[in-house]
Scaffold this motif. Structure first.
Motif, PDB file in Angstrom:
ATOM      1  N   MET A   1       1.818   5.177  -0.405  1.00 45.38           N
ATOM      2  CA  MET A   1       0.917   4.938  -1.544  1.00 45.38           C
ATOM      3  C   MET A   1       1.681   5.166  -2.845  1.00 45.38           C
ATOM      4  SD  MET A   1      -2.314   4.327  -1.515  1.00 45.38           S
ATOM      5  CE  MET A   1      -3.158   3.597  -0.159  1.00 45.38           C
ATOM      6  N   PRO A   2       1.608   4.200  -3.786  1.00 44.14           N
ATOM      7  CA  PRO A   2       2.258   4.448  -5.077  1.00 44.14           C
ATOM      8  C   PRO A   2       1.539   5.584  -5.818  1.00 44.14           C
ATOM      9  CG  PRO A   2       1.005   2.396  -5.117  1.00 44.14           C
ATOM     10  CD  PRO A   2       0.977   2.884  -3.706  1.00 44.14           C
ATOM     11  N   VAL A   3       2.332   6.341  -6.578  1.00 47.81           N
ATOM     12  CA  VAL A   3       1.731   7.449  -7.323  1.00 47.81           C
ATOM     13  C   VAL A   3       1.479   7.029  -8.758  1.00 47.81           C
ATOM     14  CG1 VAL A   3       2.669   9.287  -5.899  1.00 47.81           C
ATOM     15  CG2 VAL A   3       4.033   8.356  -7.784  1.00 47.81           C
ATOM     16  N   MET A   4       0.616   7.824  -9.438  1.00 48.41           N
ATOM     17  CA  MET A   4       0.209   7.448 -10.794  1.00 48.41           C
ATOM     18  C   MET A   4       1.233   7.850 -11.836  1.00 48.41           C
ATOM     19  SD  MET A   4      -3.844   8.186 -10.771  1.00 48.41           S
ATOM     20  CE  MET A   4      -4.912   7.423  -9.573  1.00 48.41           C
ATOM     21  N   GLY A   5       2.176   8.689 -11.466  1.00 52.78           N
ATOM     22  CA  GLY A   5       3.209   9.066 -12.419  1.00 52.78           C
ATOM     23  C   GLY A   5       4.436   9.531 -11.645  1.00 52.78           C
ATOM     24  N   GLU A   6       5.575   9.416 -12.256  1.00 53.31           N
ATOM     25  CA  GLU A   6       6.827   9.795 -11.582  1.00 53.31           C
ATOM     26  C   GLU A   6       6.733  11.238 -11.101  1.00 53.31           C
ATOM     27  OE1 GLU A   6      10.139   8.763  -9.804  1.00 53.31           O
ATOM     28  OE2 GLU A   6       9.034   7.390 -11.112  1.00 53.31           O
ATOM     29  N   GLY A   7       6.984  11.453  -9.800  1.00 51.38           N
ATOM     30  CA  GLY A   7       7.033  12.813  -9.275  1.00 51.38           C
ATOM     31  C   GLY A   7       5.666  13.444  -9.061  1.00 51.38           C
ATOM     32  N   SER A   8       4.598  12.726  -9.378  1.00 53.64           N
ATOM     33  CA  SER A   8       3.262  13.307  -9.220  1.00 53.64           C
ATOM     34  C   SER A   8       2.792  13.155  -7.780  1.00 53.64           C
ATOM     35  CB  SER A   8       2.282  12.596 -10.163  1.00 53.64           C
ATOM     36  OG  SER A   8       0.965  12.975  -9.844  1.00 53.64           O
ATOM     37  N   ARG A   9       1.876  14.034  -7.356  1.00 53.56           N
ATOM     38  CA  ARG A   9       1.272  13.874  -6.036  1.00 53.56           C
ATOM     39  C   ARG A   9      -0.028  13.064  -6.130  1.00 53.56           C
ATOM     40  NH1 ARG A   9       1.766  16.763  -1.346  1.00 53.56           N
ATOM     41  NH2 ARG A   9      -0.285  17.707  -1.547  1.00 53.56           N
ATOM     42  N   LEU A  10      -0.360  12.690  -7.368  1.00 51.84           N
ATOM     43  CA  LEU A  10      -1.596  11.943  -7.564  1.00 51.84           C
ATOM     44  C   LEU A  10      -1.339  10.464  -7.254  1.00 51.84           C
ATOM     45  CD1 LEU A  10      -4.505  12.415  -8.445  1.00 51.84           C
ATOM     46  CD2 LEU A  10      -3.835  11.789 -10.765  1.00 51.84           C
ATOM     47  N   HIS A  11      -1.805   9.996  -6.089  1.00 54.76           N
ATOM     48  CA  HIS A  11      -1.551   8.615  -5.694  1.00 54.76           C
ATOM     49  C   HIS A  11      -2.798   7.764  -5.915  1.00 54.76           C
ATOM     50  CE1 HIS A  11      -3.943   9.396  -2.101  1.00 54.76           C
ATOM     51  NE2 HIS A  11      -3.281  10.543  -1.999  1.00 54.76           N
ATOM     52  N   TRP A  12      -2.571   6.458  -5.937  1.00 51.69           N
ATOM     53  CA  TRP A  12      -3.671   5.542  -6.246  1.00 51.69           C
ATOM     54  C   TRP A  12      -4.758   5.556  -5.162  1.00 51.69           C
ATOM     55  CZ3 TRP A  12      -4.427   3.473 -10.873  1.00 51.69           C
ATOM     56  CH2 TRP A  12      -3.343   3.432 -11.759  1.00 51.69           C
TER      57      TRP A  12
END
Lengths: 364, 527
Positions: free
Chosen positions: A189-200
């Protein structure tokens, strides 16, 4: 002096909203007492559990990442429970969804294509749906209690996953650790920001909740679910087949749980492991009820339950408390909530023994 | 038989039971407002009133199921507080409920044992049940499971259970609503005998004819207040009805002969296996209902009427398509909505849980039967709330459905008002075929008149109407032809004028070819 439960003429809308609040407060009070017994300062215990996770940016992200699968599963479960169909096996459907979706990155690790991730999600949906259909078919065909079959199938699913990651699907380069290969970027899953664990993938939860809300409120299918749950005889009179509704809600909730499963491994974990869920499928039952079986209420309730998971991790680290305390909190919340729900249909009246004094009823 | 005339008990000794200013409020509603009632030993005292008049609330207070908010109850002159039904039974008050308080999963014997004091439950209980039930003409098998019994049989259990406790006062809530005329007669004999033995009976009924026949005093309630007491022997059913609803009631206008047209419903050799152990199946049921006529099916509860209704509505499918024709089309294997689309409408016996959902608002209950009927209530799988609410308002206005607020939950309506809504909802569709089961069961005289009038109006407009009912007065009031159901078989449909109630009673008992002269009332239920 005695307590009487007096039926209300109409279910109280105010109580329907207040009941989760009362239940939360009672749970916190009992939790404080519990900390006291465990030798932890109650104020500090409650702070670590319920406040600290809200104080840092990373933990807020983590809150959303944990709430998303809970909400996604609970939306499906709410449909079941509304239809008076008891799917207790979401944990199994979650697991099968994760396994089915993972088949692509595990078996075809070199396939890099934009089609990989959508296909994985589709397989996750299908796997969960089919696994959810099993208890429904058993119930429709043989009258088997879906509570038992769906729960037992959970353990089948968990053991299947366990066998796969220790056996045929184990990463040859894992030095014998029971885990699959790490998914390639095309399967993640792509994430919402570089290095973040928050994925789309977290967006599937509000999307599902919104769709369920609209369908339940305005569609004939949603109406069928509500009638079947409220009065099966009337549902038949209305032309709805109980078996079809049972199958429908099991398939939908299985699909949503399966989607949550594949999003979890493709978004948060990045590979298959023997344990991919801290009990999301069971906690989602609590989420569904705390959220009043209402798709939008479930979004809020999922955040609350996610908080107990996060707080539980914090408590393990800083207070040295067992992870079981988290489950205890979750269980307490459900039991107390169901108790408080009595107040929606009834009100409590204190009554002196014998004949009530004149004018007693004017309080009503 | 000589019963105490009104007033005599007052001067001699305190009455058996007396209430003074008894009041019960539910929220803003005063269900019982300062009720004064006196019942003497050995009298059969009728309690009359429309639905929602406060009769049930009053007797629940007497039976200890509800605590009064004000006022007092005196038993043999002494003020008492009846805290629970058990306390009422200890005093000597027994009750036969309208809505049965039986455990479906238990047997007759077990249900009866549960209500008796512990020491009365012995191994001889089964025998006692058999003896007492037979003695009062209400035979029962102590080992039968309640779930398998018909409504009528369940009521027998209630009555026998009450009799076994040897009460001094028996409260009966609509006891004859599910009995044949002959069975009612037997019950009346029982009541008269009990009354001679000094047992008082508080008798709640809508059947005014019965009040005139057996009651020695009547108290009439309207909107929670006592509006009068009467000596029923000096009144007629019609004058009592007038006191009850507060206006003089006219009989429904029924022209002598209606024009009939095309056959809209045809049952052709309809046979259906019983769907549960000890259930009733349908055997070779044949019947036609034409445009413009009302055909009634009489019969005692549990003789296959429910199964027949389910088969016609499509809730249970027949073995072949040709067993049921609606508008000439074979529909025996078609679902309920397909039949509705052919112009058929159905009103089941049970209002709550079958014809309507208690927790749903009335507009959602409109959707219940109209989401698949090309009524514009639902299009492309989406429900049009506005259209449903419009229907709700229209039905409420046309059928005088009294509701506290617009579009309330079905559970908040009284039985009579909900029935008007459920019948009105179907008539609003302007159906060409209406099948209605127990159209006025447990409904007050005013509501019954509106409903029967609507049925007749619909028939005059050219619809075919099939009424399944246990109420013979009702059947004679509306029906052009009458068929009788007994043990899953349906008799030929006779013109209403050619049948006497006695003849119907015989048919109910399964006696199809008996000449009226050769049989008495006993033959009817000897089988």
């Amino acid at each position: 002096m005695r307590l009487d439960l007096v039926p209300r003429p109409e279910p109280s809308g105010r109580m329907a909203l207040l009941s989760p609040v009362i239940a939360t407060v009672l749970t916190l009070a009992i939790g404080a007492a519990l900390f006291l017994v465990l030798g932890v300062d109650p104020a500090r215990g409650l702070y670590v559990y319920f406040v600290e996770p809200l104080t840092a940016g990373w933990s807020l992200v983590e809150l959303v990442v944990k709430a998303a699968p809970l909400a996604l599963i609970a939306v499906g479960l709410a449909l079941c429970f509304r239809a008076n169909v008891w799917n207790i096996g979401a944990e199994g459907q979650f697991t099968i969804g994760a396994v089915c979706g993972s088949a692509i990155p595990v078996l075809l690790p070199d396939w890099q294509s934009p089609a990989v991730l959508p296909l994985m999600l589709l397989l996750g949906l299908l796997g969960g749906a089919l696994y959810g259909a099993v208890p429904a078919v058993l119930k429709n065909r043989f009258g088997a209690s879906e509570i038992l079959t769906s729960l037992m199938l959970t353990y089948v699913a968990l053991l299947l996953l366990d066998w796969l990651v220790r056996g045929p699907w184990r990463d040859p380069g894992s030095y014998n650790f029971p885990e699959s290969v790490l998914f390639s970027s095309a399967a993640t899953m792509p994430v919402m920001g570089e290095g973040s664990r928050l994925h789309w993938g977290v967006l599937f939860a509000p999307l599902a909740a919104l769709l369920a809300y609209l369908r339940l409120g305005t569609s004939v299918q949603g109406f069928a679910i509500k009638v079947t749950g409220a009065a099966p005889r009337a549902a038949r009179f209305s032309g709805f087949s109980g078996g079809a509704v049972t199958l429908g809600v099991f398939v939908v909730s299985g699909a949503l749980a399966g989607l949550a499963g594949i999003v979890e491994v493709a978004g948060t974990i990045g590979q298959l492991r023997p344990t991919i869920s801290p009990g999301y499928g069971f906690a989602a039952i609590i989420v569904a009820f705390v959220g009043r079986l209402h798709p939008l209420g479930i979004l809020v309730a999922a955040l609350l339950l996610a908080l107990t998971y996060l707080g539980g991790e914090g408590a393990q680290v800083t207070l040295g408390l067992s992870a079981n305390v988290t489950r205890l909190f979750q269980g307490l919340l459900l039991v107390i909530l169901l108790g408080c729900d009595t107040l929606i249909a009834y009100r409590i009246r204190f009554e002196r023994r014998g004949r009530p004094a004149a004018g007693e009823a004017s309080r009503g | 038989m000589d019963v105490a005339p009104p007033g005599r008990a007052v001067s001699d000794s305190p009455p058996l039971l007396e209430t003074a200013g008894l009041t019960k409020r539910f929220g803003s509603l005063t269900a019982c407002d300062a009720i004064d009632l006196r019942i003497a030993s050995g009298e059969i005292h009728a309690l009359l009133g429309e639905n929602g008049a406060g009769k049930s609330t009053l007797v629940k207070m007497l039976y200890g199921a509800l605590a009064p908010d004000a006022g007092e109850i005196r038993w043999r002159g002494e003020a008492v507080s009846i805290a629970s039904p058990a306390a009422a039974r200890r005093l000597g008050i027994g009750m036969v409920f309208q809505h049965f308080s039986l455990f479906e999963a238990l047997t007759v014997g077990e249900n009866i044992a549960l209500a008796l004091p512990k020491k009365a439950v012995t191994h001889g209980l089964d025998g006692t049940i058999r003896t007492v039930s037979r003695q009062y003409g209400l035979p029962l098998d102590p080992h039968a499971r309640i779930a398998d019994l018909s409504v009528g049989e369940r009521q027998r259990v209630e009555i026998v259970r009450c009799l076994l406790q040897e009460p001094r006062l028996i409260i009966m809530d609509e006891p004859t609503s599910v009995l044949t005329p002959q069975e009612s007669e037997v019950l009346f004999e029982t009541l008269k005998r009990l009354s001679q033995e000094g047992v008082a009976i508080l008798y709640i009924t809508h059947r005014l004819v019965e009040v005139v026949e057996i009651a020695s005093r009547a108290t009439i309630l309207r909107r929670g207040r006592v509006v009068g007491t009467a000596d029923p022997r000096a009144e007629s059913a019609r004058t009592l009805a007038g006191m009850m609803v507060g206006s003089d009631i006219g009989a429904v206008d029924k022209p002598e002969a209606r024009m009939t047209g095309a056959e809209r419903l045809r049952l052709q050799g309809l046979t259906l296996a019983a769907d549960r152990p000890f259930g009733i199946g349908l055997q070779d049921v044949t019947l036609g209902v034409r445009s413009g006529e009302i055909v009634a099916i009489a019969g005692v509860a549990g003789n296959g009427q429910q199964e027949l209704f389910d088969a016609i509505s499509g809730e249970r499918l027949a073995a072949s398509d040709d067993a049921i024709l609606i508008e000439g089309r074979p529909v025996g294997r078609k679902g309920v909505n397909e039949r509705r689309r052919l112009g058929a409408a159905f009103v089941p016996e049970e209002r709550l849980g079958h014809g309507a959902v208690a927790s749903f608002r009335l507009s959602d209950n409109v959707v219940l039967t109209r989401h698949a009927t090309r009524d514009a209530i639902a299009r492309h799988g989406l429900i049009d709330k506005k259209a449903a609410t419009d229907v709700e308002g229209r039905v409420a206005e046309r059928f005088d459905v009294r509701r506290a607020s617009p579009d309330p939950r079905a559970s908040s309506l009284s039985g009579g008002n909900l029935q008007k809504f459920v019948v009105g909802r179907e008539i609003d569709r302007a159906p060409t075929l209406l099948v209605v089961s127990q159209p006025t069961w447990g409904v007050d005289a005013g509501a019954a008149r509106i409903i029967r009038g609507a049925l007749i109006g619909l028939a005059e407009a050219g619809a075919a109407i099939l009424v399944i009912s246990q109420d013979l007065d009702e059947i004679f009031e509306v029906a052009d032809r009458i068929a009788v159901m007994s043990d899953g078989r349906l008799s030929e449909a006779f013109p209403a004028g050619s049948l006497s109630p006695e003849r119907i009673g015989l048919l109910m008992g399964g006696v199809h070819h008996q000449h009226d002269g050769t049989s008495d009332g006993e033959a009817g239920h000897a089988a």
